[in-house]
Design an enzyme around this catalytic site. Sequence first.
Site, PDB file in Angstrom:
ATOM      1  N   THR A  40      -3.646   6.184 -21.837  1.00  0.00           N
ATOM      2  CA  THR A  40      -3.408   4.852 -21.286  1.00  0.00           C
ATOM      3  C   THR A  40      -1.959   4.516 -21.630  1.00  0.00           C
ATOM      4  O   THR A  40      -1.320   5.198 -22.428  1.00  0.00           O
ATOM      5  CB  THR A  40      -4.341   3.792 -21.908  1.00  0.00           C
ATOM      6  OG1 THR A  40      -4.217   3.857 -23.330  1.00  0.00           O
ATOM      7  CG2 THR A  40      -5.770   4.011 -21.499  1.00  0.00           C
ATOM      8  N   GLU A  42      -0.613   4.823  -0.312  1.00  0.00           N
ATOM      9  CA  GLU A  42      -1.442   6.025  -0.505  1.00  0.00           C
ATOM     10  C   GLU A  42      -0.592   7.259  -0.279  1.00  0.00           C
ATOM     11  O   GLU A  42       0.243   7.299   0.632  1.00  0.00           O
ATOM     12  CB  GLU A  42      -2.622   6.007   0.467  1.00  0.00           C
ATOM     13  CG  GLU A  42      -3.697   5.039   0.008  1.00  0.00           C
ATOM     14  CD  GLU A  42      -4.885   4.957   0.962  1.00  0.00           C
ATOM     15  OE1 GLU A  42      -4.928   5.739   1.926  1.00  0.00           O
ATOM     16  OE2 GLU A  42      -5.747   4.100   0.732  1.00  0.00           O
ATOM     17  N   ARG A  60      -1.420  -2.392 -18.695  1.00  0.00           N
ATOM     18  CA  ARG A  60      -2.740  -1.762 -18.823  1.00  0.00           C
ATOM     19  C   ARG A  60      -2.911  -0.755 -17.694  1.00  0.00           C
ATOM     20  O   ARG A  60      -3.061  -1.139 -16.531  1.00  0.00           O
ATOM     21  CB  ARG A  60      -3.845  -2.798 -18.686  1.00  0.00           C
ATOM     22  CG  ARG A  60      -3.793  -3.907 -19.670  1.00  0.00           C
ATOM     23  CD  ARG A  60      -5.042  -4.732 -19.575  1.00  0.00           C
ATOM     24  NE  ARG A  60      -6.129  -3.972 -20.144  1.00  0.00           N
ATOM     25  CZ  ARG A  60      -6.352  -3.890 -21.448  1.00  0.00           C
ATOM     26  NH1 ARG A  60      -5.603  -4.529 -22.302  1.00  0.00           N
ATOM     27  NH2 ARG A  60      -7.348  -3.172 -21.906  1.00  0.00           N
ATOM     28  N   ASP A  65      -6.977  13.525 -24.906  1.00  0.00           N
ATOM     29  CA  ASP A  65      -6.917  12.112 -24.516  1.00  0.00           C
ATOM     30  C   ASP A  65      -6.175  11.396 -25.644  1.00  0.00           C
ATOM     31  O   ASP A  65      -6.746  11.076 -26.681  1.00  0.00           O
ATOM     32  CB  ASP A  65      -8.351  11.589 -24.364  1.00  0.00           C
ATOM     33  CG  ASP A  65      -8.399  10.091 -24.076  1.00  0.00           C
ATOM     34  OD1 ASP A  65      -7.350   9.424 -24.188  1.00  0.00           O
ATOM     35  OD2 ASP A  65      -9.492   9.593 -23.754  1.00  0.00           O
ATOM     36  N   TYR A 109       0.858  -1.202   0.000  1.00  0.00           N
ATOM     37  CA  TYR A 109       0.000   0.000   0.000  1.00  0.00           C
ATOM     38  C   TYR A 109       0.879   1.231   0.000  1.00  0.00           C
ATOM     39  O   TYR A 109       1.890   1.275   0.700  1.00  0.00           O
ATOM     40  CB  TYR A 109      -0.901   0.033   1.238  1.00  0.00           C
ATOM     41  CG  TYR A 109      -2.343  -0.226   0.870  1.00  0.00           C
ATOM     42  CD1 TYR A 109      -3.006   0.633  -0.006  1.00  0.00           C
ATOM     43  CD2 TYR A 109      -3.033  -1.319   1.372  1.00  0.00           C
ATOM     44  CE1 TYR A 109      -4.316   0.398  -0.367  1.00  0.00           C
ATOM     45  CE2 TYR A 109      -4.347  -1.558   1.011  1.00  0.00           C
ATOM     46  CZ  TYR A 109      -4.984  -0.691   0.137  1.00  0.00           C
ATOM     47  OH  TYR A 109      -6.272  -0.929  -0.229  1.00  0.00           O
ATOM     48  N   LYS A 134      -1.619   0.809 -25.169  1.00  0.00           N
ATOM     49  CA  LYS A 134      -2.011   0.667 -26.584  1.00  0.00           C
ATOM     50  C   LYS A 134      -0.752   0.799 -27.444  1.00  0.00           C
ATOM     51  O   LYS A 134       0.117  -0.060 -27.350  1.00  0.00           O
ATOM     52  CB  LYS A 134      -3.092   1.685 -26.909  1.00  0.00           C
ATOM     53  CG  LYS A 134      -4.356   1.457 -26.055  1.00  0.00           C
ATOM     54  CD  LYS A 134      -5.479   2.380 -26.405  1.00  0.00           C
ATOM     55  CE  LYS A 134      -6.739   2.026 -25.650  1.00  0.00           C
ATOM     56  NZ  LYS A 134      -6.943   2.811 -24.421  1.00  0.00           N
TER      57      LYS A 134
HETATM   58  N1  DSN Z   1     -11.774   0.421 -24.896  1.00  0.00           N
HETATM   59  C1  DSN Z   1     -10.655   1.066 -25.531  1.00  0.00           C
HETATM   60  C2  DSN Z   1     -10.648   0.840 -26.995  1.00  0.00           C
HETATM   61  O1  DSN Z   1     -10.825  -0.298 -27.393  1.00  0.00           O
HETATM   62  O2  DSN Z   1     -10.435   1.760 -27.760  1.00  0.00           O
HETATM   63  C3  DSN Z   1     -10.570   2.488 -25.205  1.00  0.00           C
HETATM   64  O3  DSN Z   1     -10.444   2.622 -23.846  1.00  0.00           O
END
Ligand code: DSN
Length: 435
Positions: free
Chosen positions: A245, A75, A254, A219, A73, A248
């Site tokens: 994120t 925090e 993730r 984003d 933990y 990708k």
């Molecule tokens: N769910 C994702 C996608 O497939 O684009 C985006 O967060």
Amino acid sequence: MEDDLPGIERNGKKINMASCDQTDSLQQNDPLIWNAIQDERTRQKQGLELIASENYTSAAVMEAAGTILTNKYAEGYPGRRYYGGCEFVDVIEAEARKRACDLFGAEHANVQPHAGSQANMSVYLTVLKPGDTFLAMDLAHGGHLTHGMHLNFSGQLYNAIHYGVSEKTHQIDFDHVAKLAREHKPKLIIAGASAYPREIDHPKFAEIAKEVGAIFMVDMAHYAGLVAAGLHNNPVEVADYVTSTSHKTLRGPRSGFVLTKKDNAKALDRTVFPGMQGGPLVHIIAGKAVCFKEAALPEFKVYAQQIINNAKALAEVLMNGGIQLASGGTDNHLMLADVTAIGLTGKIAEEALDRAGITVNKNMIPYDQRKPLDPSGIRIGTAALTTRGMKEEEMKKVGDWILTVLKSPEDASVTEKVIGEIHEFTKDYSVPGID
Ligand code: DSN
């Protein structure tokens, strides 16, 4: 007494969890889960992974994410924690923040959001009040759930106004963005998308935001890897907040993160913790740190360029085979294929390709007349196959397999032939952490 305790059965013998040998492997301890993981390993290795938001992370990232850090933990933030024993995880989080800033040229990074949705939520909670208006891309034109979809928290808490793409070009209609911005005076304007095949002109958005006095957020979750490699324009240079994120095109674990200016750092950090989350996932933060280091290497630039080259090559094969692509092509890692022109729907196409070992997702195309659960299109991305070392030559084969399946979606002999060829073909392309 022992017999009354909850437990698991092994070899016909009941074993209490309290006395369960903690050194047992996953295979011994939980064969059902272990077997499902083995099946997924095989699927990831044998098939062609073309989901635009997925990738194969490196063995080093997976190693970091699968460590004893999951026990801790932490925090708070490095140097200011609410738990003892944080001296080593402080090193990890401080380094992850520094690497994120260095990679994208940002003044401040918060690497604690668990995922992209939380990254977006943290910015909204920092700059908006319930009922405030924001302007973002329509989900049906390529936006994300958290960009104000009516069932999502973002659509329930805020007044979301949506811009889209032009019916003619399928590219962002900036006249429409500017018109909506002037009309609705949003407090926040959001650029970025989940299913948009073109490079996004962040400076143009910034100009509109400035004109109407809106805060500007990007984003960049889908194309963060292309930004890190310097192949797409860097939103950090023009936006107040950039969310992303890490899994990708950036190819990390993730998770999510937010970049901003020093002046916004305190408010953002306070929103993430204690405002929105409790303990950060330190093992995943370690994975993000490794990913940021990898993405700063010259090899990553070569990788990111290859993602784009592969997408263009695959797009060409599909278009030559009679499939229409939204906007007529791609500048990034993905394309949106309208399969109605060849008499299919997105659902039928997704399922037929799945049976043949090709994984994509059904997707709405701009101005779709069909519904999200059975739309007109499929979304196809090249980041994962590029990680396996595939290039333009391989994309021709992949495109041909897609076309073959889509031309005979119900023909089991075609499916069988294609899946056999794909399983043979993928043997030569390794997957990090598998072989
Ligand atoms: N769910 C994702 C996608 O497939 O684009 C985006 O967060």
